[in-house]
Design a protein around this motif. Sequence first.
Motif, short mmCIF file in Angstrom:
data_model
loop_
_atom_site.label_atom_id
_atom_site.label_comp_id
_atom_site.label_asym_id
_atom_site.label_seq_id
_atom_site.Cartn_x
_atom_site.Cartn_y
_atom_site.Cartn_z
N GLY A 1 10.54 44.14 5.47
CA GLY A 1 11.28 43.03 6.48
C GLY A 1 11.26 41.59 5.94
O GLY A 1 10.67 41.22 4.81
N VAL A 2 11.32 40.66 7.08
CA VAL A 2 11.12 39.32 6.70
C VAL A 2 10.06 38.70 6.24
O VAL A 2 9.91 38.03 5.25
CB VAL A 2 11.82 38.49 8.15
N PRO A 3 8.77 39.32 6.75
CA PRO A 3 7.69 38.98 6.08
C PRO A 3 7.37 38.96 4.74
O PRO A 3 6.77 38.25 3.81
CB PRO A 3 6.37 39.65 6.94
N ASP A 4 7.91 40.19 4.21
CA ASP A 4 7.88 40.44 2.72
C ASP A 4 8.90 39.71 2.01
O ASP A 4 8.46 39.23 0.89
CB ASP A 4 8.27 41.84 2.56
N ASN B 1 20.20 37.06 10.73
CA ASN B 1 21.51 37.26 11.40
C ASN B 1 21.66 38.64 12.11
O ASN B 1 22.16 38.74 13.26
CB ASN B 1 22.56 37.12 10.52
N GLN B 2 20.99 39.61 11.42
CA GLN B 2 21.20 41.03 11.83
C GLN B 2 20.19 41.10 13.13
O GLN B 2 20.44 41.84 14.27
CB GLN B 2 20.63 41.98 10.73
N ILE B 3 19.14 40.41 12.99
CA ILE B 3 18.08 40.64 14.24
C ILE B 3 18.81 39.85 15.39
O ILE B 3 18.70 40.33 16.50
CB ILE B 3 16.74 39.76 13.88
N SER C 1 15.27 43.35 -4.55
CA SER C 1 16.07 44.81 -4.36
C SER C 1 15.68 45.81 -3.57
O SER C 1 16.52 46.17 -2.62
CB SER C 1 16.46 45.53 -5.73
N GLU C 2 14.40 45.96 -3.44
CA GLU C 2 13.54 47.00 -2.32
C GLU C 2 13.88 46.36 -1.00
O GLU C 2 14.17 46.94 0.06
CB GLU C 2 12.45 47.29 -2.75
N ILE C 3 13.45 45.02 -0.87
CA ILE C 3 13.46 44.38 0.40
C ILE C 3 14.97 44.58 1.10
O ILE C 3 15.12 44.53 2.26
CB ILE C 3 13.00 43.01 0.31
N SER C 4 16.08 44.24 0.02
CA SER C 4 17.36 43.96 0.37
C SER C 4 17.76 45.48 1.17
O SER C 4 18.41 45.69 1.95
CB SER C 4 18.05 43.86 -0.73
N ASP C 5 17.04 46.69 0.46
CA ASP C 5 17.46 47.83 0.93
C ASP C 5 16.66 48.37 2.35
O ASP C 5 17.08 49.23 2.75
CB ASP C 5 17.24 48.95 -0.19
N GLN D 1 15.62 32.79 -6.17
CA GLN D 1 15.08 31.95 -4.76
C GLN D 1 16.50 31.92 -3.86
O GLN D 1 16.41 32.13 -2.65
CB GLN D 1 14.74 30.51 -5.04
N ASN D 2 17.55 31.74 -4.52
CA ASN D 2 18.94 31.77 -3.60
C ASN D 2 18.96 33.11 -3.26
O ASN D 2 19.56 33.23 -2.00
CB ASN D 2 19.98 31.25 -4.53
N ALA D 3 18.97 34.20 -3.87
CA ALA D 3 18.95 35.41 -3.51
C ALA D 3 18.10 35.82 -2.40
O ALA D 3 18.79 36.41 -1.36
CB ALA D 3 18.68 36.60 -4.52
N VAL D 4 16.87 35.37 -2.30
CA VAL D 4 15.90 35.85 -1.35
C VAL D 4 16.33 34.74 -0.11
O VAL D 4 16.42 35.35 0.97
CB VAL D 4 14.58 35.34 -1.68
N THR D 5 16.90 33.69 -0.22
CA THR D 5 17.48 32.97 0.81
C THR D 5 18.56 33.45 1.31
O THR D 5 18.40 33.62 2.85
CB THR D 5 17.73 31.44 0.37
N ASN D 6 19.39 34.08 0.86
CA ASN D 6 20.57 34.64 1.36
C ASN D 6 20.33 36.07 2.15
O ASN D 6 20.62 36.22 3.13
CB ASN D 6 21.68 34.97 0.28
N ILE D 7 19.45 36.81 1.37
CA ILE D 7 18.72 38.12 2.16
C ILE D 7 18.15 37.66 3.38
O ILE D 7 18.33 38.43 4.47
CB ILE D 7 17.84 38.68 1.04
N LEU D 8 17.42 36.58 3.33
CA LEU D 8 16.67 36.25 4.52
C LEU D 8 17.51 35.82 5.72
O LEU D 8 17.35 36.23 6.74
CB LEU D 8 15.53 35.10 4.41
#
Length: 323
Positions: free
Chosen positions: A171-174, A259-261, A157-161, A247-254
Amino acid sequence: MIRSIINNHATLSIAQGLPQPEHDHEVVWLEVNAPTVEESANLQQRFGIETAPKNSSVIEDGHFLYMRSKLLALDASGTPHFGGVTFVLGEQVVAILCDDAHFRPFDVALQRLRRKPANTQSPKAILLVLLQMANDGADAVIDRIADELERSTEEISEISDGYNSNGKELGVPDLIETMRALNDKEELISLCIEAQLSLARTVRYLSSEVDNTTEADLQGLVNELTADVAGVKEHAYFEHEKVRYLQNAVTNILNIKQNQIVKVFTIITAVFLPPTLVGTFYGMNFAVMPELSWEHGFIYSMGLTLSAAVLPLVYIKRKGWLR
């Protein structure tokens, strides 16, 4: 290494190694870890127990029932440890065979046996206590995984924010580090499920050895253990599904962050491409370039370049591509 648990006048004691031969009839439980050749020979000669690896998960030789199982338990440092154990059930003694000298999931079993002396009345009752401890060990591992998954959920949740509670940018490394931790947890939960499946098989064979008529109380306890093992297995399945969801949530956030980058670089390219094109025109060596003789030619070229940069940015913003 062998530890012998001896029942002498309803008092349980531990002896390192095998006791004197005249006390063999008092031995109720043998814990055997990575036995030497000499120890294996003594077990075979004095108790008739074979320590050689078995080709099948369940073998009966007429005197003993050998039941191979996979167990998962927390060691002294709190680290999950996975190991193979063979339960040996006889008429007078129970043995535990393990090839790993450091895997000892039954260190506190003697305390439980001493607290309830009725558990030492028969080898079947002792084996029941050992299987209960194996199930409790797996349950403790799954509970620990569940707590870690709760923390992983907060981290995701924190990484998503984009920031943690201390204001550090994430970010992505986290995300990659979190995904690696989730993969480790998924593997551990898979081991839990495997352990519970093999433990359920062992409990089922113990149930078949119990006489429903003369050992009705013991049969009731075995039935309760069967339900407990099934409950822990269902808990493991639930946590496994939770890991897959995370895992799916992390993949989607990644994917979203990547995509934002890409979107940022695309917008930068779209903004600076027209000024680059203008600059390219003025870098050409035409014979006639009237702007060079204008009084305000430089301001004109700068305004043209700025307009070429601002107009695409305004268009992108009106389209909502900056959100």
